[in-house]
Scaffold this motif. Structure first.
Motif, PDB file in Angstrom:
ATOM      1  N   VAL A 174       0.866  -1.186   0.000  1.00  0.00           N
ATOM      2  CA  VAL A 174       0.000   0.000   0.000  1.00  0.00           C
ATOM      3  C   VAL A 174       0.897   1.228   0.000  1.00  0.00           C
ATOM      4  O   VAL A 174       1.739   1.381   0.873  1.00  0.00           O
ATOM      5  N   LEU A 192      -2.316   9.677  -5.217  1.00  0.00           N
ATOM      6  CA  LEU A 192      -3.498   8.848  -4.955  1.00  0.00           C
ATOM      7  C   LEU A 192      -3.091   7.578  -4.211  1.00  0.00           C
ATOM      8  O   LEU A 192      -1.994   7.059  -4.415  1.00  0.00           O
ATOM      9  N   PRO A 193      -3.988   7.066  -3.360  1.00  0.00           N
ATOM     10  CA  PRO A 193      -3.691   5.802  -2.691  1.00  0.00           C
ATOM     11  C   PRO A 193      -3.610   4.676  -3.720  1.00  0.00           C
ATOM     12  O   PRO A 193      -4.422   4.617  -4.645  1.00  0.00           O
ATOM     13  N   ALA A 194      -2.628   3.802  -3.570  1.00  0.00           N
ATOM     14  CA  ALA A 194      -2.424   2.712  -4.521  1.00  0.00           C
ATOM     15  C   ALA A 194      -2.137   1.429  -3.759  1.00  0.00           C
ATOM     16  O   ALA A 194      -1.663   1.458  -2.619  1.00  0.00           O
ATOM     17  N   VAL A 195      -2.429   0.293  -4.393  1.00  0.00           N
ATOM     18  CA  VAL A 195      -2.261  -1.005  -3.726  1.00  0.00           C
ATOM     19  C   VAL A 195      -1.970  -2.050  -4.784  1.00  0.00           C
ATOM     20  O   VAL A 195      -2.564  -2.032  -5.858  1.00  0.00           O
ATOM     21  N   LEU A 196      -1.019  -2.939  -4.471  1.00  0.00           N
ATOM     22  CA  LEU A 196      -0.645  -3.978  -5.433  1.00  0.00           C
ATOM     23  C   LEU A 196      -0.375  -5.290  -4.694  1.00  0.00           C
ATOM     24  O   LEU A 196       0.477  -5.338  -3.810  1.00  0.00           O
TER      25      LEU A 196
END
Lengths: 140, 140
Positions: free
Chosen positions: A28, A34-38
């Motif tokens: 995270v 922008l908030p991002a998640v992988l």
């Protein structure tokens, strides 16, 4: 500790024990404000830091090297409304030491995809939190 | 579309179809300038926005009401090294309209825990991305 919201707080050893049981977690971070998640597969190093393997030229590496990120893993069962989640918050750094890279090439996580320019990323695990929910009854 | 990294990009209808198959996702946001993530059960509304139910006084609601967040769900199988992930990025807002709250009380998600001051939070799904990996061989 049990909270009134039905969650039980997990201590650090319990968090690390649960983290070691699952193959995939989620990085995270922030990308272009922008908030991002992988999701990524991972393993724990001997010092309990989180290890990922990815491409040196990946968007992920450019975004997180040297930055504090969160790393989350969980396991829930909807039928019994139970499960746990653990979050590691710490600095992510690409492993640049050749001896360390060699060690991790033998013992570290293997990427699920072929990366010719593969690097290891370490997320320090100084801050580890977790919580568990176990079989709450269906609210009326 | 297939990428050289082994992932297949999913289109919006496929992303929404997959999202509807899992009960739990993760809200990704910023708390005290640090990346934060919290697993929650959810459902999709008729307009494909993501719906959560939580306590009006929760830390989560205070952190995300009116803010752009990411919401991630996935399903991976480590044995076959396959799976998918979908990320919705959009503004989160607490549902304040009484008629809408009543409708969601009948059709929306039920919290896994009892919240006396329960509210619904909607995450707009204007931006939906997803990717899939299917059975890559073990790298040498």
């Amino acid at each position: 500790m049990f909270h009134s919201d039905g969650f039980h707080t997990l201590d650090r050893p319990e968090c690390l024990r649960l983290l070691a049981k699952v193959p995939v977690g989620r990085v995270v971070y922030t990308r272009q404000a922008l908030p991002a998640v992988l999701p990524v597969n991972f393993s724990l190093d001997t010092d309990s830091s989180v290890l990922l393997r990815t491409s040196a030229s990946s968007v992920l590496v450019r975004a997180i090297d040297g930055v504090v990120v969160a790393f989350e893993a969980d396991d829930f069962d909807a039928a019994s409304r139970s499960g746990w989640s653990v979050v590691v918050t710490g600095r992510a750094t690409v492993v640049t030491d050749p001896a360390e890279h060699d060690r991790l090439s033998r013992s570290g996580p293997r990427s699920w995809v072929v990366a010719r320019d593969g690097v290891f990323v370490r997320i320090e695990s100084d801050m580890v939190t977790g919580r568990e929910i176990s079989g709450t009854p269906e609210p009326v």
